[in-house]
Design a protein around this motif. Structure first.
Motif, short mmCIF file in Angstrom:
data_model
loop_
_atom_site.label_atom_id
_atom_site.label_comp_id
_atom_site.label_asym_id
_atom_site.label_seq_id
_atom_site.Cartn_x
_atom_site.Cartn_y
_atom_site.Cartn_z
N ARG A 49 -5.40 18.01 -5.34
CA ARG A 49 -6.00 16.91 -4.58
C ARG A 49 -5.97 15.61 -5.39
N HIS A 50 -6.22 15.74 -6.68
CA HIS A 50 -6.20 14.55 -7.54
C HIS A 50 -4.80 13.95 -7.60
N ALA A 51 -3.78 14.80 -7.80
CA ALA A 51 -2.41 14.31 -7.88
C ALA A 51 -2.01 13.63 -6.56
N ASN A 52 -2.38 14.25 -5.44
CA ASN A 52 -2.08 13.65 -4.13
C ASN A 52 -2.79 12.30 -3.96
N LYS A 53 -4.04 12.25 -4.40
CA LYS A 53 -4.83 11.01 -4.29
C LYS A 53 -4.17 9.88 -5.09
N MET A 54 -3.66 10.21 -6.28
CA MET A 54 -3.00 9.20 -7.10
C MET A 54 -1.71 8.71 -6.44
N ALA A 55 -0.99 9.62 -5.78
CA ALA A 55 0.23 9.22 -5.08
C ALA A 55 -0.09 8.28 -3.92
N LYS A 56 -1.19 8.56 -3.21
CA LYS A 56 -1.60 7.69 -2.12
C LYS A 56 -2.00 6.30 -2.63
N LEU A 87 -0.84 4.89 -5.36
CA LEU A 87 0.41 4.23 -5.74
C LEU A 87 1.15 3.73 -4.49
N GLU A 88 1.18 4.55 -3.45
CA GLU A 88 1.84 4.13 -2.21
C GLU A 88 1.21 2.86 -1.65
N ARG A 89 -0.12 2.84 -1.62
CA ARG A 89 -0.82 1.67 -1.06
C ARG A 89 -0.45 0.38 -1.79
N GLU A 90 -0.35 0.46 -3.10
CA GLU A 90 -0.02 -0.73 -3.89
C GLU A 90 1.46 -1.07 -3.80
N VAL A 91 2.31 -0.07 -3.77
CA VAL A 91 3.75 -0.29 -3.72
C VAL A 91 4.16 -0.93 -2.40
N ARG A 92 3.47 -0.58 -1.33
CA ARG A 92 3.82 -1.15 -0.01
C ARG A 92 3.56 -2.66 0.05
N LYS A 93 2.86 -3.19 -0.91
CA LYS A 93 2.61 -4.63 -0.97
C LYS A 93 3.78 -5.39 -1.61
N ILE A 94 4.76 -4.64 -2.15
CA ILE A 94 5.90 -5.25 -2.85
C ILE A 94 7.11 -5.21 -1.92
N ASP A 95 7.56 -6.36 -1.46
CA ASP A 95 8.61 -6.43 -0.44
C ASP A 95 9.96 -5.88 -0.89
N THR A 96 10.21 -5.87 -2.18
CA THR A 96 11.52 -5.42 -2.68
C THR A 96 11.60 -3.91 -2.85
N ILE A 97 10.55 -3.20 -2.46
CA ILE A 97 10.54 -1.73 -2.54
C ILE A 97 10.50 -1.16 -1.14
N GLN A 98 11.40 -0.20 -0.88
CA GLN A 98 11.44 0.47 0.42
C GLN A 98 11.12 1.95 0.24
N SER A 147 2.30 14.29 -0.21
CA SER A 147 1.85 15.14 -1.32
C SER A 147 1.67 14.28 -2.57
N ASN A 148 2.28 14.65 -3.67
CA ASN A 148 2.04 13.93 -4.92
C ASN A 148 3.24 13.10 -5.35
N GLY A 149 4.15 12.80 -4.42
CA GLY A 149 5.34 12.07 -4.80
C GLY A 149 5.69 10.95 -3.84
N ILE A 150 6.40 9.95 -4.38
CA ILE A 150 6.91 8.83 -3.59
C ILE A 150 8.40 8.70 -3.86
N ILE A 182 -1.66 4.15 -12.75
CA ILE A 182 -1.17 3.53 -11.52
C ILE A 182 -1.21 2.01 -11.63
N ASN A 183 -2.32 1.49 -12.08
CA ASN A 183 -2.46 0.03 -12.17
C ASN A 183 -1.46 -0.57 -13.15
N GLY A 184 -1.23 0.10 -14.27
CA GLY A 184 -0.27 -0.40 -15.24
C GLY A 184 1.15 -0.41 -14.69
N PHE A 185 1.50 0.66 -13.99
CA PHE A 185 2.84 0.77 -13.42
C PHE A 185 3.03 -0.27 -12.30
N VAL A 186 2.03 -0.44 -11.46
CA VAL A 186 2.13 -1.41 -10.39
C VAL A 186 2.26 -2.83 -10.95
#
Length: 342
Positions: free
Chosen positions: A259-266, A268-279, A286-289, A330-334
């Motif tokens: 559950r924790h791994a999945n939560k972290m992926a979600k 990351l997804e939420r933040e990544v979707r704010k970046i227009d150059t990422i599809q 699950s735990n991956g993007i 997550i924050n550092g990577f984003v």
């Protein structure tokens, strides 16, 4: 490489509870090859999870689990139907082909998931001596693209298989993440849905090493112990694998970590979707993007937070979260993604 990245949940360390379990059994003498009380206790844990009418075999790794499960169900003249993205097709160096002697029939999929309609295209040649005989449908839960089969989807595949006197094998290397995602009893997507044999993953969910092969019909596992030995997957000091599973299956630890791994992926997804150059290319279930990013930025990003390229031609990459991924990771990577891609 000590910095946490997003390459694989195989890169993570070992759960403290698992390490403690290993230390606890590391004294005195015990019967070898599974004759110890720790192996019996771990098997009891699996029976609590799936029911008592099962047969459990511990092995070293996921490839070994898949090979043993498939070998026990087949003869060399059989064929195994699987997604084109399946681990047994892409990432096991032909070990299943070589050790089962079977023909593997990959079916092209867009989201990692087989359907009855796709499978039906390969259900022919039964009883024809010039044709390999279809015997097993192998599915992966979660899939190699991070997507998740619903109980209804799995049941439909199992019903189709059993109608044709075939079996269903499930590669459950990340089964915990699927259960956490669906929020269902694990039986709903395995034995109750009709799965015959399961490779139950431990390594990707916080164990040091070890997987389990679970037969939901003990009649199918009569030769499994011989197959395991011939496949060089019989561990003499089995207590060191078994005790890890006992720890993982105690107090739902295996689900808490998933559950924790999945939560972290979600997150990351939420933040990544704010970046227009990422599809983002697949549903994040699950735990991956899986995402397409500018190719010329990949290497620089990898140098800071390592991850694998999934499709170098498209610039598609894979980011996986683990039981030990933190919000700071997550924050550092984003922040790095925004700096390099915006």
């Amino acid at each position: 490489m000590n910095k946490r990245g997003f390459a694989s949940d195989n890169f993570s360390g070992v759960l403290p509870e698992v390490m403690e379990a290993i230390q606890k059994v590391n004294y005195g003498h015990s019967m070898a090859y599974g004759g110890d009380p720790y192996t019996a206790a771990a098997i009891d844990k699996f029976k609590e999870l799936f029911g008592h009418d099962i047969d459990v075999y511990f092995v070293f790794n996921g490839t070994g689990a898949n090979v043993i499960g498939l070998s026990t169900l087949t003869q060399s003249w059989n064929s195994v139907i699987c997604p084109s993205t399946a681990h047994i097709q892409v990432d096991e160096c032909g070990a299943p082909d070589k050790l089962t002697g079977c023909k593997f029939i990959p079916i092209e999929v867009k989201d990692g998931k087989l359907t009855p309609e796709l499978i039906k295209t390969q259900l022919h040649g039964f009883g024809f001596e010039h044709h390999s005989q279809p015997k097993v449908i192998s599915i992966t839960q979660c899939t190699e693209l991070g997507t998740v089969y619903t109980p209804e989807e799995i049941k439909a595949i199992c019903d189709l298989a059993h109608k044709h006197d075939m079996y269903v094998h499930m590669d459950g290397a990340r089964l915990a993440n699927a259960v956490a995602s669906l929020d269902v009893d694990v039986r709903e997507i395995t034995n109750k849905a009709g799965v015959d044999v399961l490779s139950f993953g431990g390594t990707k969910n916080g164990m040091m090493l070890g997987e389990a092969v679970i037969f939901f019909n003990p009649e199918l596992s009569k030769n499994a112990k011989y197959v395991r030995k011939q496949s060089m997957q019989l561990c003499s000091k089995m207590k060191y694998i078994a005790c890890q599973f006992e720890a993982l299956l105690t107090d739902d630890l295996w689900l808490k970590t998933a559950r924790h791994a999945n939560k972290m992926a979600k997150l990351l997804e939420r933040e990544v979707r704010k970046i227009d150059t990422i599809q983002i290319t697949q549903k994040v279930q699950s735990n991956g993007i899986w995402a397409i990013i500018p190719k010329d930025k990949i290497e620089k990003l990898q140098n800071e937070y390592f991850f694998w390229i999934w499709d170098e031609h498209k610039g598609e990459v894979r980011w996986l979260c683990s039981f030990d991924t933190t919000e700071d990771d997550i924050n550092g990577f984003v922040a790095l993604l925004k700096k390099e891609l915006c």
